[in-house]
Design an enzyme around this catalytic site. Structure first.
Site, PDB file in Angstrom:
ATOM      1  N   HIS A  33       0.724  -9.349   4.343  1.00 26.55           N
ATOM      2  CA  HIS A  33      -0.320  -8.334   4.475  1.00 26.55           C
ATOM      3  C   HIS A  33      -1.052  -8.232   3.139  1.00 26.55           C
ATOM      4  CE1 HIS A  33      -1.731  -4.600   6.774  1.00 26.55           C
ATOM      5  NE2 HIS A  33      -2.489  -4.684   5.689  1.00 26.55           N
ATOM      6  N   GLN A  68       0.797  -1.219   0.000  1.00 21.50           N
ATOM      7  CA  GLN A  68       0.000   0.000   0.000  1.00 21.50           C
ATOM      8  C   GLN A  68       0.829   1.269   0.000  1.00 21.50           C
ATOM      9  OE1 GLN A  68      -2.678  -1.950   3.203  1.00 21.50           O
ATOM     10  NE2 GLN A  68      -3.954  -0.352   2.319  1.00 21.50           N
ATOM     11  N   ASN A 111      -1.912 -10.951   8.183  1.00 18.96           N
ATOM     12  CA  ASN A 111      -2.793  -9.825   8.496  1.00 18.96           C
ATOM     13  C   ASN A 111      -4.260 -10.200   8.273  1.00 18.96           C
ATOM     14  OD1 ASN A 111      -2.954  -6.791   9.040  1.00 18.96           O
ATOM     15  ND2 ASN A 111      -4.188  -6.992   7.192  1.00 18.96           N
ATOM     16  N   GLU A 112      -5.076  -9.921   9.281  1.00 21.06           N
ATOM     17  CA  GLU A 112      -6.518 -10.185   9.204  1.00 21.06           C
ATOM     18  C   GLU A 112      -6.779 -11.589   8.646  1.00 21.06           C
ATOM     19  OE1 GLU A 112      -8.611  -6.878   7.443  1.00 21.06           O
ATOM     20  OE2 GLU A 112      -8.173  -5.604   9.174  1.00 21.06           O
TER      21      GLU A 112
END
Length: 403
Positions: free
Chosen positions: A106, A12, A150-151
């Site tokens: 991620h 990102q 991640n998540e």
């Protein structure tokens, strides 16, 4: 020491991660992504200045991810240059008094792994644990926490929601591009909501924890999970209970209890009713997310009750542009006041890492969402510190009750 900081994700903010699956998705003819990521925030070359800015705010921690597709561009082929790059980020953090918190996966996956079956392949947990071991060996002597996935409850969320028909044209193009069914877990696991994927992700986490413990005994390693606050009105109780069990409690039991801590990621609350689910409040951001200050403490209380593990808030924030930053400046202290009460009540929270340090590439939303404590001009990439960043810095200096 209680950690106060901000988070980012490699894809990102870095730019140019051409070997990642999402890069391919962005460039498909029928992509669901609003725009390509391109140079993102050019964090790959500007990280030293960005970290100095973070430290100047009075914060003491920085969470970032290692881009797997950059480090291992082909199966078993590790890039010494990429490993050295991430090592420099760690050293820069330490030189500025920032505790590095590193995430292994991620959202993005190397394209070669997708072609090999991705997150539905029985071989992926072993492949992921080998990658985890390599990163732990390279960086683990100098970092504070290591997050595996991640998540990691995203596949459970997709399974609960069901497939989104808006993505089918993109996924059809992805089938042709990758040569496999994209349900193998491409890009945010968007099409990977089945028991095979859920089990594979959980096993990958378990093996990665074991690999890190073997390689770097004493390095805290855990998983991060998305945990909204959940409530119900008359007629929504059954749906809420099913959501809590499938999307929250099962992942907390199966992954949150495996490791040394749980990374709690909370942005909002959800209310279940007879007609479905709605935002947990009326104070909405531009993307329809309700600002619910008590949701963070609620999520931490839930995670601690289920796992008994120490917690690290690895993400919490709001999509608010410059004209609405005053709302973020009010939201942060309101949420942290509730979190402080949870800590005073005995919930073991070790730190708070805000999402995010910079306005960044917000996946299918492109550059139209504004989560940064620091704004980024899309034309010049010039950084500007928002007033809400100063509010968080002030809270960090004063501390939370019980922390």
């Amino acid at each position: 020491m209680f950690l106060w900081g901000a988070s980012t994700a490699a894809y990102q903010v870095e730019g140019g991660n051409t070997n990642a699956d999402v890069w391919a998705l962005e460039h498909l003819a029928r992509t669901a992504y609003r725009e390509p990521s391109g140079d993102a925030c050019d964090f790959h070359t500007r990280f030293a200045a960005d970290l100095a800015l973070l430290a100047a705010l009075g914060l003491n921690a920085f969470r970032f991810s290692v881009e797997w597709s950059r480090v291992e561009p082909a199966p078993g082929e590790y890039s010494a240059a990429a490993l050295a790059h991430y090592s420099r980020i760690v050293d820069t953090c330490l030189g500025l008094g920032l505790t590095p918190v590193v995430t292994l996966h991620h959202t993005t996956t190397p394209q070669w792994l997708v072609r090999a079956g991705g997150w539905r392949s029985a071989s992926t947990p072993a492949v992921f644990s080998g990658y985890a071991q390599r990163i732990a060996a390279a960086l683990g002597d100098r970092i504070g926490y290591l997050c595996t996935i991640n998540e990691a409850n995203t596949p459970a969320q997709v399974a609960y929601d069901g497939p989104d028909p808006r993505w089918e044209p993109m996924l059809a193009d992805a089938r042709a591009y990758f040569g496999v069914d994209p349900a193998a877990g491409v890009g945010t696991f968007v099409a990977a909501g089945d028991e095979t994927t859920i089990a594979t992700v959980a096993e990958a986490h378990r093996r990665a924890v074991a690999a890190v413990h073997e390689t770097r005994p004493g390095l805290p390693v855990g998983v991060t999970l998305a945990i909204p606050a959940v409530s119900a009105v008359d007629g929504g109780e059954e749906a809420a209970e099913r959501y809590v069990e499938q999307v929250l409690h099962r992942p907390l039991r199966e992954m949150g209890t495996v490791g040394d801590f749980v990374g709690v990621q909370n942005y909002t609350g959800l209310v279940f009713g007879p007609d479905g689910v709605r935002p947990g409040g009326d104070d909405l951001t531009d993307i329809g997310m309700a600002l619910v200050p008590g949701s963070l403490a609620d999520a931490c209380r839930r995670a601690y009750a289920v796992t008994g593990k120490p917690l690290l808030v690895t993400e919490h924030g709001a999509d608010l542009d410059d004209s609405q930053d005053h709302r973020r400046a009010a939201f942060i202290p309101a949420a942290l006041a509730e979190l402080g009460q949870a800590i005073a009540d005995g919930v073991d929270v070790r730190g708070y890492l805000h999402w995010s340090l910079l306005d960044n590439y917000e996946w299918m939303l492109g550059y139209t969402a504004f989560f940064g404590l620091v704004g980024v001009d899309r034309r010049t990439l010039r950084r500007r510190v928002r007033p809400s960043a100063l509010v968080l810095g002030g809270l960090a200096r004063r501390g939370l009750p019980g922390a």
